[in-house]
Design a protein around this motif. Structure first.
Motif, PDB file in Angstrom:
ATOM      1  N   GLN A   1       0.812  -1.217   0.000  1.00  0.00           N
ATOM      2  CA  GLN A   1       0.000   0.000   0.000  1.00  0.00           C
ATOM      3  C   GLN A   1       0.849   1.273   0.000  1.00  0.00           C
ATOM      4  O   GLN A   1       0.509   2.241  -0.658  1.00  0.00           O
ATOM      5  N   HIS A   2       1.967   1.269   0.741  1.00  0.00           N
ATOM      6  CA  HIS A   2       2.791   2.477   0.810  1.00  0.00           C
ATOM      7  C   HIS A   2       3.659   2.649  -0.418  1.00  0.00           C
ATOM      8  O   HIS A   2       3.747   3.755  -0.962  1.00  0.00           O
ATOM      9  N   LYS A   3       4.315   1.586  -0.876  1.00  0.00           N
ATOM     10  CA  LYS A   3       5.328   1.727  -1.920  1.00  0.00           C
ATOM     11  C   LYS A   3       4.835   1.336  -3.314  1.00  0.00           C
ATOM     12  O   LYS A   3       5.082   2.049  -4.269  1.00  0.00           O
ATOM     13  N   LEU A   4       4.182   0.199  -3.431  1.00  0.00           N
ATOM     14  CA  LEU A   4       3.770  -0.252  -4.765  1.00  0.00           C
ATOM     15  C   LEU A   4       2.525   0.479  -5.273  1.00  0.00           C
ATOM     16  O   LEU A   4       2.508   0.958  -6.407  1.00  0.00           O
ATOM     17  N   MET A   5       1.485   0.537  -4.436  1.00  0.00           N
ATOM     18  CA  MET A   5       0.238   1.178  -4.863  1.00  0.00           C
ATOM     19  C   MET A   5       0.246   2.691  -4.597  1.00  0.00           C
ATOM     20  O   MET A   5      -0.551   3.409  -5.177  1.00  0.00           O
ATOM     21  N   ARG A   6       1.096   3.126  -3.682  1.00  0.00           N
ATOM     22  CA  ARG A   6       1.206   4.541  -3.301  1.00  0.00           C
ATOM     23  C   ARG A   6      -0.137   5.145  -2.874  1.00  0.00           C
ATOM     24  O   ARG A   6      -0.466   6.270  -3.214  1.00  0.00           O
ATOM     25  N   LEU A   7      -0.895   4.355  -2.097  1.00  0.00           N
ATOM     26  CA  LEU A   7      -2.164   4.858  -1.577  1.00  0.00           C
ATOM     27  C   LEU A   7      -1.929   5.976  -0.572  1.00  0.00           C
ATOM     28  O   LEU A   7      -2.698   6.919  -0.485  1.00  0.00           O
ATOM     29  N   HIS A   8      -0.863   5.805   0.212  1.00  0.00           N
ATOM     30  CA  HIS A   8      -0.463   6.812   1.191  1.00  0.00           C
ATOM     31  C   HIS A   8       0.951   6.497   1.652  1.00  0.00           C
ATOM     32  O   HIS A   8       1.456   5.408   1.399  1.00  0.00           O
ATOM     33  N   GLN A   9       1.572   7.431   2.315  1.00  0.00           N
ATOM     34  CA  GLN A   9       2.855   7.220   2.976  1.00  0.00           C
ATOM     35  C   GLN A   9       2.580   7.205   4.475  1.00  0.00           C
ATOM     36  O   GLN A   9       1.540   7.666   4.928  1.00  0.00           O
ATOM     37  N   ILE A  10       3.528   6.695   5.228  1.00  0.00           N
ATOM     38  CA  ILE A  10       3.342   6.714   6.678  1.00  0.00           C
ATOM     39  C   ILE A  10       3.236   8.154   7.147  1.00  0.00           C
ATOM     40  O   ILE A  10       2.343   8.515   7.909  1.00  0.00           O
TER      41      ILE A  10
END
Length: 160
Positions: free
Chosen positions: A107-116
């Protein structure tokens, strides 16, 4: 159902009850701490704040469905006197760790839905997040191996 088949069924149910509960618990904590209290991100940050809040609500609902599903399975195991706490805790740690690692990588890196967190050097946050996930998974694997190597397996309820 034979005793061995019943025992295998309860072993799987203890593990899956823990996995669902752990997944729901870590998702709930993520949503509560990082989405609501710290306001570092929303589940989906690639749109407006309103869409981000809606995505948070759906994420929150998902976490509660998983948590409640795991607790229903746990209640059924208790009713049948088939709770195996070590195996259940293994599932909790595995569910939490696998979800957190999936969140951190997919979710964070591949899909880039959000960052921490949206800061200049997000790498330190990513490392801490993913190492934390690996630690949770390692604890779950250790506990699971203990239940698999346990030679005294009379009835599952003996392990509660």
């Amino acid at each position: 159902m034979s005793f061995e088949n019943q025992k295998d069924t309860y072993k799987r149910r203890n593990l899956w009850s823990g996995i669902l509960f752990g997944l729901g618990l870590i998702a709930f904590l993520d949503e509560m701490v990082f989405h609501q209290l710290l306001r570092w991100h929303h589940f989906y940050d690639q749109s407006t704040t309103d869409i981000g809040l809606i995505s948070d609500g759906l994420f929150h609902a998902f976490s509660w469905f998983a948590t409640i599903g795991g607790l229903f399975l746990f209640a059924d195991l208790r009713r049948r006197q088939a709770v195996w706490l070590t195996r259940w805790w293994a599932g909790v740690f595995l569910g939490a760790g696998v979800f957190q690692l999936y969140d951190g990588i997919v979710q964070h890196k591949l899909m880039r839905l959000h960052q921490i967190r949206y800061v200049e050097n997000v790498m330190i946050y990513d490392v801490i997040w993913n190492v934390g996930a690996i630690v949770l998974i390692a604890i779950g694997v250790i506990l699971l191996r203990r239940t698999n190597s346990n030679k005294k397996q009379g009835s599952v309820s003996e392990h509660a």
